[in-house]
Design an enzyme around this catalytic site. Structure first.
Site, short mmCIF file in Angstrom:
data_model
loop_
_atom_site.label_atom_id
_atom_site.label_comp_id
_atom_site.label_asym_id
_atom_site.label_seq_id
_atom_site.Cartn_x
_atom_site.Cartn_y
_atom_site.Cartn_z
N HIS A 65 24.89 1.81 1.03
CA HIS A 65 26.18 1.43 0.45
C HIS A 65 26.12 1.43 -1.08
CE1 HIS A 65 27.83 0.26 4.40
NE2 HIS A 65 26.54 0.19 4.66
N GLU A 87 1.72 6.62 -11.07
CA GLU A 87 0.72 6.56 -12.12
C GLU A 87 -0.42 7.55 -11.87
OE1 GLU A 87 0.32 2.60 -14.63
OE2 GLU A 87 -1.25 2.67 -13.11
N LYS A 127 2.17 0.73 -25.66
CA LYS A 127 1.32 -0.36 -26.17
C LYS A 127 1.09 -0.18 -27.67
CE LYS A 127 -1.33 -1.00 -21.93
NZ LYS A 127 -2.63 -0.82 -21.32
O1 PA5 Z 1 -3.47 1.13 -11.90
C1 PA5 Z 1 -3.81 0.78 -13.03
O2 PA5 Z 1 -4.93 1.05 -13.47
C2 PA5 Z 1 -2.90 -0.03 -13.91
O3 PA5 Z 1 -1.65 -0.15 -13.36
C3 PA5 Z 1 -3.48 -1.41 -14.15
O4 PA5 Z 1 -3.69 -2.04 -12.93
C4 PA5 Z 1 -2.58 -2.27 -15.01
O5 PA5 Z 1 -2.29 -1.61 -16.21
C5 PA5 Z 1 -3.22 -3.60 -15.31
O6 PA5 Z 1 -4.44 -3.42 -15.95
P1 PA5 Z 1 -5.51 -4.58 -16.05
O7 PA5 Z 1 -5.96 -4.91 -14.68
O8 PA5 Z 1 -6.59 -3.99 -16.88
O9 PA5 Z 1 -4.85 -5.75 -16.71
#
Ligand code: PA5
Length: 444
Positions: free
Chosen positions: A306, A285, A420
């Protein structure tokens, strides 16, 4: 301290090439420290370990103690960075057969809000039926659909089963200080709540209450976890040659520049499976944007030798491998001798299982290098809270540096919004009328 061995990348990128990035790494470190990099309002993780006070840890431990005494099961609701760190550390420190050997000393820790599987949620709520359970609701934005959906179900079930007063005691919120539905709900209901600092993004938040509270509720030593991270934070200023995070970042960058676009994180301990999941999110990410970024993949070895072993040995040569190795396992188990020796394994009699595992690791590493796969090895002495703390900060720091080398903003995730938008349009969420019409036309 973590030991990093990059010698098995030498046939693919020279030491000179890697060392040639020292200056750029130093600039990257400077940009992080000075807050001059993109996404500089999310640099709170950089000196988070050293900013954690005993009083803050005591507050976490006190809340954990309440949940531990009031609950036989605690559900951690969260997704992405609001879940993976806690899951990774808890799995790594737990008995491999936790659910079978549970002796009632620790609550069962369950996770929800990280998927929308109807069967998953039905089976979870069925399991919790009649149980003394509590909930830790974790969402920085406070509006994440997966988490909000699970929390709505769990809140109602907890109130129905335990009454509103007890529910108020055993539901804890970890969210933004001011914004989002999770904050509004926590304030209205009077839940104990913790704040996720504004300047710490989800995937860098395991050392905030997001990770620390669930880990403490599970009965693990958060003091040691934080101490490990603090000790690793101290190495961040070390010169390039003695700085494992800087070396790892530079080596990854050199490999990427040499066409190695996929990094496979390999472990030889099943308990590390979710550490790899956490690592994948951290790097995936943070890096994967603007058409750039190493694709982070993972395997559990020797299991996946495997299944994926063939591909790694012989498939497209765009990969490199990073092995996390635990030097000393917690237990000692010797191979027994057998008079009949029908399986032909008496040559192993008297040896530790770990010796065989380590030879599998070394043999695999050499085979993969011979097959054209550069290898990095990260070794920790033991699989305990202290060394996990080191590992966490090591990866966070390396990720921060590598994103500067790539020239991407490590701390945003614009790509996550696309699904989303479509999902809300398809579900007819109020405010999405135009998108709903467009997507329905597209699907005609
Ligand atoms: O690293 C990040 O920012 C994301 O993976 C969030 O943690 C994830 O989308 C969850 O978001 P939130 O804590 O706002 O529910």
């Amino acid at each position: 301290m973590i030991k990093l061995d990059i010698t098995k990348t030498a046939p693919f990128v020279s030491a000179e090439t890697i060392n040639g990035y020292a200056e750029r790494v130093a600039e990257a470190q400077k940009a992080l420290e000075a807050g001059t990099c993109p996404g500089n309002d999310f640099l709170g993780w950089l000196h988070l370990p050293s900013s954690i006070t005993p009083a803050f840890l005591d507050e976490i431990k006190a809340t954990a103690a309440t949940l531990r005494s009031e609950c036989d099961a605690v559900v951690v609701a969260g997704i992405g960075g609001s879940y993976l760190g806690a899951k990774a550390v808890i799995e790594a420190l737990s008995n491999s057969f936790q659910w079978l050997v549970a002796d009632g000393k620790n609550p069962v820790i369950l996770f929800a809000g990280n998927n929308i599987g109807e069967d998953y949620l039905s089976e979870l709520t069925a399991y919790l039926s009649g149980k003394r359970f509590g909930v830790i609701n974790i969402s920085k934005s406070g509006t994440t659909t997966e988490t909000a959906l699970a929390f709505r179900l769990l809140k109602k079930q907890c109130e129905d089963q335990r009454g509103k007063d007890v529910a108020r005691k055993v539901i804890v919120a970890i969210t933004d200080a001011k914004r989002g539905a999770a904050r509004t709900c926590a304030d209205k209901e009077g839940y104990k709540s913790f704040v996720i600092p504004d300047n710490v993004g989800g995937r860098f938040s395991v050392l905030t209450p997001v990770g620390l509270l669930p880990i403490a509720v599970a009965g693990f030593d958060i003091d040691q976890l934080v101490r490990g991270a603090q000790d690793m934070e101290k190495t961040a200023a070390a010169p390039f040659a003695e700085n494992p995070a800087a070396q790892y970042a530079a080596t990854r960058y050199a490999l990427y520049a040499a066409g190695k676009k996929i990094e496979i994180l390999a472990n030889y301990q099943p308990k590390l499976h979710f550490i790899a999941e956490w690592w994948k999110q951290l790097f995936g990410e943070s890096e994967g944007k603007d058409g750039k970024g190493i694709y982070p993949a993972s395997v559990d070895l020797t299991t996946d030798l495997h299944s994926m072993g063939q591909w790694i040995q012989d498939g497209e040569r765009t990969i490199f491998e990073t092995v996390i190795s635990v030097e000393t396992p917690e237990h000692e188990l010797l191979f027994p001798s057998d008079d009949e020796n029908l399986d032909g394994l008496n040559f192993l009699a008297g040896k530790r299982v770990d010796e065989v595992n380590k030879m599998a690791e070394l043999g695999t590493q050499l085979a993969h290098v011979d097959g054209g796969v550069p290898n990095i090895r990260i070794a920790i002495d033991r699989l305990d809270a202290y060394h996990l703390g080191q590992l966490i900060y090591f990866f966070e720091r390396a990720c921060g540096i590598h994103c500067q080398l790539l020239g991407v903003n490590a701390f945003n995730q614009p790509g996550v919004e696309a699904y989303k938008k479509n999902m809300f349009a398809l579900l007819g969420k109020p405010g999405y009328e135009k998108e709903t019409e467009a997507i329905r036309n597209r699907l005609k």
